[in-house]
Design an enzyme around this catalytic site. Structure first.
Site, PDB file in Angstrom:
ATOM      1  N   CYS A 199       0.833  -1.192   0.000  1.00  9.98           N
ATOM      2  CA  CYS A 199       0.000   0.000   0.000  1.00  9.98           C
ATOM      3  C   CYS A 199       0.872   1.248   0.000  1.00  9.98           C
ATOM      4  CB  CYS A 199      -0.890   0.003   1.242  1.00  9.98           C
ATOM      5  SG  CYS A 199      -1.853  -1.526   1.468  1.00  9.98           S
TER       6      CYS A 199
ATOM      7  N   GLY B 252       2.932  -3.222   3.444  1.00  9.66           N
ATOM      8  CA  GLY B 252       3.771  -4.407   3.440  1.00  9.66           C
ATOM      9  C   GLY B 252       2.974  -5.668   3.688  1.00  9.66           C
TER      10      GLY B 252
END
Length: 624
Positions: free
Chosen positions: A2, A77
């Site tokens: 993201c 992550g």
């Protein structure tokens, strides 16, 4: 994966402008095309753009707040052991409202504070805000797989996954001259420096704690000391196999389509072979460069795909396709980054994204096991033989440094010259030279701007300080810190996430890195072969043809472009009148480089000009 953004006002107690937060967050939309949202509470604001990979439901969206309403997280992550951690928390009576790894990290932090970091296996950059204590906690993973930058001026702290979001917030855009020599020598700017003053990259394995009274920076993980454990090579092979299989299996968890990148080398072949055993319907992807000779390794990739019976796709890329992607590459580059292979990574990510959201790659194996041509050169200096006195005149030197040059003889002379130059230097100076495409003397001549010699030496020593000429493990550890974190992982993240594709790197599971860093260097690289133990451990997985194939980098024809296709663009961005107004470069040096690039024996000049072009494009876009 993201994009994350955040602001923490240390002095100003006025509410934060939500529209500004949304605009800054929106600049990260390419990292998270599946949704975005912001959170505001008093002097803190958090923003998030989502690439849905695990628990794609809306309930797993971010920013995510726990049931008490006290803690809020933004996370970029993956936590690969989140199921194990979740089970442990549930045994302790902690409940969950989603199946996401985000919620697991949040509740691990609530339970253990910063010590939660030691339990996480994955790649991550995240921030947690405590609205009772009014504190902000920001952390980055062990090896720097995920990026985190921050601006700090004692009044506020602004952080993000990418520099573009911090600039959009409205910080002063004052260039940092100290970063210039590093950029032109290395082709990238190593952490903690960035191209702008007062903006830093959080180093791998570090975290920040911010409150109204202070900012604290702590190191929570470092690459272990090279202890050279007394174990047999067979024992080491068995352990490496065990750890890498476990790493690949962890990285096959996803709720979206997943596959593997396949190059023509042994690293991606190993990852593909292991993944295929675990996931029978594995898809693999590679790009081919028809008619481009040594640039095209698609047939080698297809050999690996055939051996492991994967659902393979070779995507043909023409020279014009690569060239047409240069403009897009320059647009998504929010800090000068001149590793030209990033253009190829970017176009591979574009076409791969059409088929899947997550790709496994072989990144990290060269730094971990000693796979680069320069590693063989370092070994020859550390373990000289009588024949090395004649090395510049013999063919083995041709494999010491990679690089595509138009003249075979000229390329051999370039390599011989660089080897001879390096072997006369101190261990630290040699290491730095062989990491560079431009020497310190050359960058000094190119640049008009002066930076503090004391500051320059300090940051250079961050990465050369452990090189003492005692063992090859020193070189490999330094490469993990410098080359891997600042070049290879930056390239893999920035130019895949710009297309909404997540790359996972099984070789960089911290359990494997910690173990490999402790074994004898001669298991990894010796005078007969590089990545020796890796080859011997996975002989059943690596095709014979691939095992014997010499290493070749992921390159693009920059030399040709600087003479022809990109010459007009280069001329446009290096007009003498503009260079003089800019005040960064010595125009005579640029003109000399441009002239030299037209010669048959141009050496590293095309790469130097590419770095100048990337820098100039960035400067005009963000500073003019």
């Amino acid at each position: 994966m993201c994009g994350i953004f955040g602001v923490y006002n240390i002095v100003n107690q006025q509410p934060i402008d939500q529209e500004r937060v949304e605009k800054a967050t929106f600049t990260l939309k390419q990292r998270g095309p599946d949704g975005s949202a912001v959170f505001l509470h008093g002097a803190c604001a958090l923003g998030h753009t989502r690439l849905s990979v695990i628990d794609v439901r809306a309930i797993a969206s971010q920013p995510m707040t726990d049931e008490s309403g006290r803690y809020t997280i933004v996370f970029n992550g993956e936590c690969y052991n989140y199921r194990v951690l979740k089970a442990g928390l549930q045994k302790d009576g902690i409940s969950f409202f989603s199946d996401s790894d985000t919620e697991v990290i949040l509740k691990m932090y609530i339970r253990f504070g910063e010590k939660a970091l030691n339990h996480l296996n994955g790649c991550f950059a995240f921030a947690v805000y405590d609205n009772v204590q009014e504190t902000l906690f920001i952390a980055r993973d062990r090896l720097g797989i995920k990026p985190l930058l921050y601006y700090y001026d004692e009044k506020s702290l602004v952080f993000a996954s990418e520099l573009r979001a911090i600039m959009e917030w409205g910080i002063p855009r004052e260039p940092e001259p100290l970063s210039f020599p590093f950029y032109f020598q290395l082709n990238y700017i190593p952490a903690p420096l960035t191209i702008l003053k007062n903006v830093l990259k959080l180093m791998p394995g570090q975290y920040l704690k911010i409150s109204k009274s202070k900012l604290e920076k702590h190191t929570w993980w470092v690459i272990p000391e090279n202890t050279q454990e007394e174990i047999s090579e067979k024992e080491a092979q068995e352990k490496i196999r065990e750890l890498l299989y476990a790493s690949v299996e962890r990285r096959l968890i996803a709720d979206v389509p997943l596959g593997c990148f396949l190059s023509g080398g042994i690293d991606s072949a190993i990852i593909t072979g292991i993944a295929r055993e675990i996931k029978p319907d594995l898809q693999t992807f590679s790009i081919g460069f028809p008619g481009m000779g040594i640039y095209d390794e698609s047939s080698a990739a297809e050999t690996t795909a055939k051996k492991h019976n994967t659902k393979h796709t070779t995507i043909p890329i023409s020279t014009s396709d690569l060239l047409n992607n240069v403009q897009h590459f320059l647009e998504v580059t929010d800090e000068p980054f001149a590793d030209s292979s990033a253009v190829a990574v970017n176009i591979l990510s574009q076409v791969t994204k059409r088929h899947m959201t997550v790709a496994l790659s072989g990144d990290g194996a060269d730094e971990l096991f000693g796979g680069y041509n320069k590693h063989a050169a370092h070994l020859r200096v550390l373990q000289p033989e009588f024949s090395d006195h004649f090395l510049p005149l013999t063919s083995p030197l041709g494999s010491l440094f990679s690089g595509s040059r138009s003249s075979r003889i000229g390329n051999l002379l370039r390599k011989a010259s660089k080897f001879q130059q390096g072997r006369k230097l101190s261990h630290q100076d040699r290491y730095w030279l062989w990491c560079s495409l431009m020497s310190e003397k050359q960058s000094g001549a190119l640049l008009k701007t002066n930076s503090s010699k004391v500051d320059y030496d300090y940051y250079r020593k961050l990465y050369t300080g452990s090189v003492g000429g005692r063992d090859m493990n020193e070189i490999l550890t330094s490469d993990l810190r410098l080359v891997l974190a600042n070049d290879m992982l930056t390239k893999a993240d920035k130019f895949s996430m710009s297309e909404g594709l997540e790359i996972r790197v099984p070789f960089l599971d911290h359990t494997l890195v910690e173990y490999v860093n402790r074994i004898k260097s001669e298991f990894k690289i010796n005078k007969l072969e590089r990545k020796s133990i890796l080859r011997r451990t996975f002989t059943d997985i690596i095709p014979d043809d691939i095992m014997r194939k010499p290493k070749h980098g992921f390159e693009i024809p920059v030399e040709k472009w600087m003479k022809n296709e990109l010459r007009g663009l280069l001329d446009e961005y290096t007009q003498p009148s503009y260079i003089e107004r800019q005040g960064v470069f010595n125009i005579n040096v640029i003109q000399a480089l441009k002239k030299k690039s037209l010669a048959t024996m141009s050496g590293d000049t095309p790469a130097n000009l590419w770095a100048i072009l990337v820098f100039q494009y960035w400067w005009k876009k963000y500073l003019d």
